[in-house]
Enzyme design. Structure first.
Site, PDB file in Angstrom:
ATOM      1  N   PRO A   2       0.902  -1.141   0.080  1.00  0.00           N
ATOM      2  CA  PRO A   2      -0.068  -0.031  -0.181  1.00  0.00           C
ATOM      3  C   PRO A   2       0.621   1.172  -0.377  1.00  0.00           C
ATOM      4  O   PRO A   2       2.588   1.512   0.881  1.00  0.00           O
ATOM      5  CB  PRO A   2      -0.814  -0.051   1.296  1.00  0.00           C
ATOM      6  CG  PRO A   2      -0.634  -1.335   1.996  1.00  0.00           C
ATOM      7  CD  PRO A   2       0.799  -2.248   1.366  1.00  0.00           C
ATOM      8  N   GLU A   3       0.445   2.250  -0.681  1.00  0.00           N
ATOM      9  CA  GLU A   3       1.077   3.273  -0.993  1.00  0.00           C
ATOM     10  C   GLU A   3      -0.051   4.847  -0.179  1.00  0.00           C
ATOM     11  O   GLU A   3      -1.223   3.855  -0.224  1.00  0.00           O
ATOM     12  CB  GLU A   3       1.039   4.068  -2.136  1.00  0.00           C
ATOM     13  CG  GLU A   3       2.839   2.481  -2.629  1.00  0.00           C
ATOM     14  CD  GLU A   3       2.886   2.874  -4.158  1.00  0.00           C
ATOM     15  OE1 GLU A   3       3.355   4.247  -4.843  1.00  0.00           O
ATOM     16  OE2 GLU A   3       3.696   2.668  -4.580  1.00  0.00           O
TER      17      GLU A   3
END
Ligand SMILES: [Zn+2]
Length: 293
Positions: A2-3
């Protein structure tokens, strides 16, 4: 992994499930994730109320009553599910489960907005489940508002402090490649491998270009591209959130339309040259050798 956009999507889904609600009960299934969890975490969380949820880079910061905050990082494989009923069983990788009481200040309007906006959260109780098979995730409970992990982080790419002048100054005299510099959270917060590759593609900049050469028009293009790819992904996350009505209630991951990332050998969407891959600092970079200089 996840960014920023995925973490922001998770934060937005958690707001109606947590803000203004008391933790009726807490389950903590193991003593550690990436690092040891705070001692007696379940006991310390029970009876506390979430005041607000914010995001810094890839971290979610949840302010609790009593001047403590919860720091959450999803790591490589962490995800959140929100249920409107008590889960039948605790999954193997469900490490933390919070039973949230109904919202305290439930005026009609916010309760409705809640029910519409989120996956599974409603004006009733709900259960927030943190699942993390690889256990690179990270939870801390700390006094005050600022955690050391986020204290020296660079500006938010969607905030006012992130400008072409800032970026050019931050990259000045750096001889390493721009791709690697974009992953440095002290230069800019929240960008990971996927959105670094995508932003460089839209800016027409090679991932191998020396970071110190990014100034003027190039810095302007890069700042704009970073903002655009992140905002587009947040929009898509919001769409997936609205459409997400499955009983599982999993949030935070959505199929993203990517131009070059993960597409080695496929035609560049702009010029049809095959997309190339190279390894930089142990991470894969994807780029078009024709469009990106
Ligand atoms: Zn191209």
């Amino acid at each position: 992994m996840p960014e920023l956009p995925e973490v922001e999507t998770v934060r937005r889904a958690l707001v109606p499930a947590c803000e203004g609600r008391e933790i009726a009960s807490a389950y903590v299934g193991r003593p550690d994730l990436r690092w040891p969890l705070p001692e007696n975490l379940a006991t310390r969380l029970t009876g506390r109320t979430f005041m607000s949820l914010s995001r810094r880079g890839k971290f979610i910061l949840a302010r609790l009553d009593g001047h403590e905050s919860l720091l959450l990082h999803l790591g490589m494989s962490g995800s959140i599910r929100i249920h409107d009923h008590r889960p039948d069983m605790v999954g193997k990788h469900d490490h933390v489960i919070l039973e949230m009481a109904p919202p305290k200040s439930a005026d009609g309007a916010s309760a409705n907005a809640l029910a519409n906006a989120s996956a599974g959260a409603s004006a009733g109780p709900c259960w927030v489940v943190f699942n993390d098979p690889r256990r690179f995730g990270w939870i801390d409970l700390f006094a005050g508002d600022t955690h050391p992990m986020v204290a020296d982080m660079g500006p938010e790419p969607l905030g006012n402090l992130f400008s072409e002048d800032y970026l050019a100054a931050a990259l000045d005299r750096r001889t390493g490649p721009i791709k690697t510099a974009l992953l440095n959270q002290q230069i800019v917060a929240g960008i990971g491998n996927i959105y670094a590759c995508e932003a460089l593609f839209y800016a027409g900049l090679s991932p191998r270009r020396k970071a110190g050469t990014i100034r003027g028009a190039r810095a302007e293009r890069l700042v704009q591209s970073i903002r655009e790819v992140l905002l587009r992904a947040i929009d898509e996350g919001g769409t997936s959130l609205r459409d997400h009505v499955q009983p599982g209630g999993e949030i935070g991951y959505f199929v993203q339309k990517l131009a070059v990332y993960g597409r080695a050998g496929e035609p560049c969407p702009a010029c049809a040259t095959p997309v190339r891959m190279l390894t930089q600092s142990g991470r894969s970079s994807f780029y078009c050798p024709t469009c990106q200089r």
